[in-house]
Every structure is written in structure tokens, then in C-alpha cells.
Design an enzyme around this catalytic site. Structure first.
Site, PDB file in Angstrom:
ATOM      1  N   ASP B 413       8.412  -8.227   1.709  1.00  0.00           N
ATOM      2  CA  ASP B 413       8.563  -7.337   2.859  1.00  0.00           C
ATOM      3  C   ASP B 413       9.270  -6.052   2.402  1.00  0.00           C
ATOM      4  O   ASP B 413      10.331  -6.112   1.773  1.00  0.00           O
ATOM      5  CB  ASP B 413       9.387  -8.056   3.939  1.00  0.00           C
ATOM      6  CG  ASP B 413       9.334  -7.316   5.263  1.00  0.00           C
ATOM      7  OD1 ASP B 413       8.398  -7.571   6.042  1.00  0.00           O
ATOM      8  OD2 ASP B 413      10.221  -6.467   5.498  1.00  0.00           O
ATOM      9  N   ASN B 421       9.129   5.620   7.433  1.00  0.00           N
ATOM     10  CA  ASN B 421       8.154   6.253   8.327  1.00  0.00           C
ATOM     11  C   ASN B 421       8.797   7.362   9.170  1.00  0.00           C
ATOM     12  O   ASN B 421       8.219   8.430   9.347  1.00  0.00           O
ATOM     13  CB  ASN B 421       7.537   5.209   9.262  1.00  0.00           C
ATOM     14  CG  ASN B 421       6.362   4.501   8.591  1.00  0.00           C
ATOM     15  OD1 ASN B 421       5.587   5.122   7.884  1.00  0.00           O
ATOM     16  ND2 ASN B 421       6.269   3.195   8.813  1.00  0.00           N
ATOM     17  N   ASP B 430       2.238   4.954   4.579  1.00  0.00           N
ATOM     18  CA  ASP B 430       0.928   4.409   4.181  1.00  0.00           C
ATOM     19  C   ASP B 430       0.780   4.423   2.664  1.00  0.00           C
ATOM     20  O   ASP B 430       0.231   3.486   2.070  1.00  0.00           O
ATOM     21  CB  ASP B 430      -0.204   5.226   4.816  1.00  0.00           C
ATOM     22  CG  ASP B 430      -0.367   4.900   6.300  1.00  0.00           C
ATOM     23  OD1 ASP B 430       0.323   3.969   6.775  1.00  0.00           O
ATOM     24  OD2 ASP B 430      -1.169   5.571   6.979  1.00  0.00           O
ATOM     25  N   GLU B 456       4.386  -4.510   7.211  1.00  0.00           N
ATOM     26  CA  GLU B 456       4.807  -4.245   5.837  1.00  0.00           C
ATOM     27  C   GLU B 456       5.084  -5.559   5.105  1.00  0.00           C
ATOM     28  O   GLU B 456       5.857  -5.608   4.162  1.00  0.00           O
ATOM     29  CB  GLU B 456       6.039  -3.331   5.823  1.00  0.00           C
ATOM     30  CG  GLU B 456       7.317  -3.934   6.413  1.00  0.00           C
ATOM     31  CD  GLU B 456       7.546  -3.597   7.890  1.00  0.00           C
ATOM     32  OE1 GLU B 456       6.549  -3.454   8.630  1.00  0.00           O
ATOM     33  OE2 GLU B 456       8.714  -3.482   8.292  1.00  0.00           O
TER      34      GLU B 456
END
Lengths: 129, 552
Positions: B413, B421, B430, B456
Site C-alpha cells: 500500500d 494527490n 497516477d 493504491e
């Protein structure tokens, strides 16, 4: 000569069926079938066929023994017998030739020519078709 | 009258096939018993009788070669104490050849025979071990499974055998000190062969074999050197079957055997496994057995025509998506229309022009593969979707369970992903996801399962690997990953790390739910201890941090 009658003695179902069809359909024989030497002797006595096609290797009594019993009985003594034997048994072949059999055919046979070979051995070239 | 005889004999043959197969089975058991040193007189005698009967009957069914093979077996068996053990390989090959005689026999009187693909029978298996006793035991076991074993004591001998005949699979004993470099090179060459040869590596209890290195070189699996030989060979068969499932299969139905043969010859070089069927009456049976990736149908055939077959295929939900390509000698509009109305995807005119056919078939396959990829691949990262990787993990667990092998499952993770982000923008987020996907794909083998399970969160399943090795590999990925910089719209950049928990089958769980729970618990601990680390499942807090875990 109308329909000649042959007795087929072999313990292998496939061979009985294929040889039977071949002799009937190609050669025009009337065919009886026996699955053992004992049954073969019984049918030979009862039906008096014109010829017997006899497998060599069978459980209980084998082909040569069956042949000897047929020879011992005056009622079946004169029926010509063709032994059906495997190619491998060349050593045995000489032993069979000493018996008074009409001929020896080897397995596997070609179903399309079996009846011709039988006819050739029996000296009856007549195709009954 | 006589013209009916072949058909009648064929019919007898059809009904006798099971019995003939049973006799071959007896011969097979006899060879197995001989290999085990358990051949008793009653079995020997039975086998001799069965060989005799086969010898006497196969020829009359149009299989003279079958009679010869059976005769050879009969002669070998017709010895008082049975054949010598040294005769076993020859006898096994005779039985194998005999079996294929029966399998390849024409199915109908007007049929010229189907090219039935062998399952794993007769496949060449390369056995490489410096220990001749081990090679001999594996040879015996391979023969029992109808493989054709070839033993080599050294890498050099093995290379010679490979040059003579590329094997379908290999067992490589890397357990010899001083030679592991050569062995690893051989492994890399086999795995890099075209097509790749699956290699099962034998490992000892002592850590002589670097499993990570073996995996990197393309090894398909591991098995303990001390495992029973039957398990080793079973693992090989399983691997070959898995590879078969991955092959692109094509089923061609044409009543003209010349066309079928031409198809096979044209398409084999481009990596397609072609099964031809000349008798449309057996269509459904074969379609279900082969489950092809593409179907090629002839328009005009006796009994059933291609249009009927195509309609029936389209009517079955299982094959609704199967690409269908027609071969036809007709070019009139009505025929072409009929072809497309029946649900075909394309057609190729006869006479077949090789390159055109190959191109059209490849086009069809690419379309289908693309659709499949879309369903199974995560669009952003290129790894498997959750659905696909769950199925993959279930398969690996079943495999590990069956062969008593370890399996590691890592749950990965990204750390502080929301902040990444928020601060650098979603494009940078991304990019980080794409990068980790690419890194995992490079770091693990094709057989490993790599999936994206959530925003994620990623999962990696590695067959044949204990948790400690799994931790090592994931840690290597972490080290490379956190060295990379991701840049946002405003030019600001940041580094990203991840946390991971690694569970091991069967230690931490026997099914996916338990293993996932164990890995998730370890992941949670890794996060709690400050992120940027890889922790094993089940270990107490702050203890047993792996020696090469990243610094805090």
C-alpha cells in the site's frame, strides 16, 4: 455348390465378429461361431460344417488339442481345419504343419482377403457371391 | 455387398475400442509394475495374453503397425520371470506408441483421421542432476507418467540434449556446490528458449539454492529435493498443463484432410496450436474438450455444414464470443451474406493463400486478446484486476497445497497517497501507481500473480517462495521505488514510499481469506511503525524486522 458352411472357433470376440462378417459378406459363406474349443467340438458334431477355422491360442483347450479331438472322432475327422495363428509363433508353425491340418492362416488377417485365402486353401476357388 | 464390409468392420472397431484400450492399459500397468519391481506372474501372463490379442486384432482393423508393436511387447513379455528392469524404457515407449496408434485411428469409415493432440503423453522431459541415482528414480517415475525422460549429469550434456530435441519441460537439480553458476545459466537459457521450457528446480533443506535468483532467471517452480519422485514428476506435469492452458488454440473443421494439414503447417510456426477435425459429427465433443481461442469452419461439408455449426456455436452462451472464421470456395454475395448472418467474424477464400490466412487469423485473435486484456488488466497500472488476480491467487494456493510448496502473498500500500494527490495533483499520483505497477511486473516472474486491489493497494503472490524471500524481493522493489521522484504540475516533486505485509502459505493461513487477513495485519503494523517498510505476518510488534528492511 450352394452356401458352404464354415465354423469359426476363436475366443476373441472381435476376431469372431470381423472374420464372420468377412466370410459372410465377401466370401458368401454360412458362418457358425464358437468361443472355445469345447463349444467348437460340440458345434462341429451338431452342424457338420464344410470347414473349420480354428484359433491356436485359447484358454482351456487350445487349437491343436481341439484339432486332435476332432481327429479322434470319426464324425468330424474329415472336416478340413485351417489353423488361425499369430505371426510370432514360427517355431510352433512347424509343429502345426506336422498335424494334418488343411492350412495355416496368420493373424492379423485382412478382412477383405480372408475368404479368398480360405477358399484357396480349401481348393474351392469358387466365389459364392 | 462387399463395399459394406469396411463400414461394418469400422463399426465393430468403434464398439471394441474400449476393450482394446483396456488391454493397452494392462500393458501399461505391467510396465509400471516392472518399474516398481512388483511385476508378478499373474499380471505378466495377463499382459502377454492381452498383447497377443492386440497383435492378432489391430491389423484387421487397419492398424498393422499396432499389431507389430503389440507383437514386440508380447515377445518381450513371454519370458518365464518377466522382462528385465533394463527393458522397461523400451517397453514403455512401445506401449506409448501402441496407445497413439489406437488414439489416432480413424473415427469413421469416411474420415481420414483427426489430429488428436496428445495430452502430456510422450512429452520429452529433461532431467539434469549430478546424482545418477536420483536421475534414475525420476526416470522411472516419468516413464510411469508416459513422459519421455532424458537424463543429463552435467549442464554440457544437457545442452547437447536440448540441441537435439528441445524438451517440453525440465527438472534441474541445483543442489551441487560449485556448479550453481552453470546450472543457473542453463536455467536462463531454457527459460529463454523459444518456446520457453518450463523448469522445475530441486532445492535442498540447506540454503544452497538462492530461490530469488532462480525465480529471476525464469524458473517455473521449486520442489524439495527430498520430495517423493512422484511428486516431482507430478509438479512437472502440472506445469506443462498450465503452459498448455496459456497456449493459443485453434480448432479447424474441414472434411478435406489436405486443408486441415495445410492449416496446421501454416499456423504452427506462428505459435498456434492447431487441432483439426475432419468429422463434423464429433464437433461438440471436441469443441468442449479443446475450448479453442478461434474456430475455423469449412462452408461445405457433408452431414453438417459450417453454417449450421456456426449457428449452434453462437447459440451457446459459452462460445458466444469465440471468433469464427470461414473457409469457402464460394464468393457470391449470397454465400458471404449467409456466412455473416450465421454469426461468423470473417471468411477466407479457398484456395488458401498462406499469408492472407495467417494475417486474418492473427487479426481476429488480437481483437479477442484485447477484449480479454481490457477485462483482466488494470488500465492504469497494467497489472491484473482484482477479479483476475483473486482467481490467480486461488490457483496458486491450490497448487502449493497440492505439492506441499510454500507461497508468499504480499500486500502493498503506497504511503501518504492522499497527500501526494493533494499536493502534486492526480497526474503525479497516477504516475506513481503506474510506476509501481511496472516495477512489480519487472521484479516478479510471469507465473507470479500481481494485481491492483484497490486505489493504491497491490497484491503479489509468489509460488514456491517462503515469506522471508518474499520480504526480500518486495524490499528490493521498495528501495528502487522510493528512490524515484514524482513531479507535479507546478514543478514541485516528491518521493513516495510504500508499506507492505507479507504472509506465507501454509504458516499464516491455508486459504486466501486467512492469508489476506494475516498480510493485512502485517501491513497495518508496518503503517503503525512509521510506514516505508515490509513486515512479515504473525510476528510480534517491533520484533523480527528483516535484516535488510529500509531504515525508518
Amino acid at each position: 455348390m450352394s452356401h458352404k458352411h464354415i465354423l469359426l472357433v476363436d475366443d476373441d470376440d472381435d476376431i469372431r465378429e470381423v472374420a464372420g462378417i468377412s466370410l459372410e459378406a465377401v466370401g458368401g459363406w454360412q458362418v457358425s461361431r464358437a468361443a472355445s474349443g469345447v463349444e467348437g467340438i460340440a458345434k462341429a458334431l451338431a452342424e457338420r460344417p464344410d470347414a473349420i477355422l480354428l484359433d491356436v491360442m485359447m484358454p482351456d483347450i487350445d487349437g491343436p488339442t481341439t484339432f486332435e479331438r476332432l481327429q479322434e472322432d470319426p464324425q468330424t475327422r474329415d472336416i478340413p481345419v485351417i489353423l488361425l495363428t499369430a505371426k510370432a509363433q514360427t517355431a510352433d508353425r512347424r509343429r502345426f504343419e506336422k498335424l494334418r491340418v488343411a492350412g495355416i492362416l496368420t493373424k492379423p488377417f485382412d478382412p477383405m482377403t480372408l475368404s479368398d485365402e480360405v477358399a484357396a486353401i480349401l481348393g474351392t476357388q469358387a466365389r459364392l457371391e | 455387398m462387399t463395399t459394406r464390409v469396411p463400414a461394418a468392420i469400422q463399426a465393430i472397431f468403434e464398439t471394441s475400442k474400449d476393450e482394446l484400450a483396456r488391454r493397452i492399459e494392462t500393458l501399461d500397468e505391467t510396465v509400471a509394475a516392472l518399474l516398481d519391481g512388483k511385476l508378478d506372474e499373474s499380471l505378466r501372463a495377463e499382459a502377454e495374453r492381452d498383447a497377443h490379442k492386440l497383435a492378432g486384432s489391430l491389423g484387421m482393423f487397419g492398424l498393422p503397425r499396432g499389431s507389430e508393436l503389440a507383437r514386440e511387447l508380447e515377445q518381450a513379455l513371454a519370458v518365464p520371470d518377466g522382462p528385465e528392469l533394463s527393458e522397461a524404457p523400451r517397453l514403455a515407449e512401445l506401449v506409448l506408441a501402441l496407445r497413439s496408434q489406437l488414439d489416432d485411428a480413424p473415427a469413421g469409415s469416411e474420415d481420414n483421421g483427426d489430429a488428436v493432440p496428445p495430452v502430456s503423453d510422450g512429452r520429452a522431459l529433461l532431467l539434469v542432476s549430478p546424482d545418477p541415482a536420483l536421475t534414475e528414480r525420476l526416470t522411472v517415475e516419468a516413464l510411469k507418467r508416459h513422459l519421455r525422460p532424458r537424463g543429463a549429469e552435467s549442464s554440457a550434456t544437457a545442452r547437447g540434449l536440448v540441441a537435439a530435441e528441445p524438451p517440453d519441460a525440465a527438472v534441474l537439480d541445483l543442489n551441487c556446490p560449485g556448479q550453481d553458476h552453470e546450472g543457473l545459466e542453463l536455467l536462463a537459457d531454457l527459460a529463454g528458449n523459444e518456446p520457453p521450457v518450463p523448469v522445475i528446480v530441486l532445492t535442498g533443506s540447506e540454503a544452497l539454492v538462492d530461490r530469488v535468483e532462480v525465480a529471476r532467471r525464469g524458473g517455473s517452480g521449486f520442489i524439495q529435493r527430498s520430495s517423493p519422485e512422484s511428486q516431482v514428476v507430478a509438479a512437472v506435469s502440472e506445469t506443462m498443463e498450465r503452459r498448455d492452458r496459456a497456449e493459443v488454440k485453434l480448432l479447424a473443421v474441414d472434411d478435406d484432410p489436405a486443408i486441415s494439414e495445410a492449416l496446421a503447417a501454416l499456423l504452427a510456426p506462428v505459435g498456434l496450436k492447431v487441432t483439426t477435425l475432419n468429422d463434423p459429427r464429433r464437433f461438440w465433443e471436441r469443441l468442449e474438450a479443446i475450448n479453442p481461442d478461434l474456430l475455423v469452419l469449412d462452408l461445405d461439408m457433408p452431414d453438417l455444414n459450417g453454417i449450421d455449426l456456426c449457428r449452434s456455436v453462437r447459440a451457446d452462451v459459452r462460445f458466444g464470443q469465440l471468433p469464427v472464421l470461414f473457409l469457402t470456395a464460394r464468393e457470391d454475395t449470397a454465400s458471404v451474406q449467409r456466412i455473416f448472418e450465421a454469426g461468423a467474424d470473417d471468411y477466407v477464400r479457398k484456395p488458401i493463400v498462406g499469408p492472407e490466412l495467417v494475417t486474418r487469423i492473427q487479426n481476429r485473435l488480437e481483437r479477442v486478446q484485447l477484449l480479454r486484456e481490457l477485462a483482466d488488466r488494470d488500465g492504469l497500472t497494467g497489472v491484473a484486476t482484482r477479479r483476475k488476480s483473486t482467481a490467480g491467487l486461488e490457483d496458486l494456493i491450490a497448487l502449493a497445497d497440492r505439492f506441499g510448496q510454500p507461497l508468499s502473498i504480499a500486500l502493498i500500500d503506497l504511503d501518504h497517497f492522499k497527500e501526494l494527490n493533494d499536493q502534486l495533483g492526480h497526474a503525479a499520483g497516477d504516475a506513481a501507481l503506474r510506476r509501481i505497477g511496472a516495477m512489480l511486473t519487472t521484479a516478479f516472474r510471469g507465473e507470479d500473480v500481481i494485481g491492483r486491489w484497490g486505489g493504491e493497494e497491490f497484491v503479489v503472490g509468489t509460488y514456491g517462495m517462503v515469506g522471508a524471500d518474499g520480504i526480500r524481493r518486495v524490499t528490493e522493489v521498495l528501495e528502487s521505488f522510493r528512490a524515484e521522484q514524482f513531479t507535479g504540475r507546478d514543478g514541485r516533486s516528491a518521493r513516495v514510499s510504500f508499506s507492505a505485509g507479507v504472509a506465507e502459505f501454509p504458516r499464516d493461513g491455508r486459504d486466501l481469506t486467512d492469508l489476506y487477513r494475516a498480510a493485512d495485519e502485517a501491513l497495518y503494523r508496518a503503517k503503525a511503525e512509521g510506514r516505508n517498510r515490509v513486515l512479515p505476518a504473525g510476528s510480534p510488534r517491533s520484533a523480527s524486522r528483516p535484516p535488510d528492511a529500509p531504515p525508518r
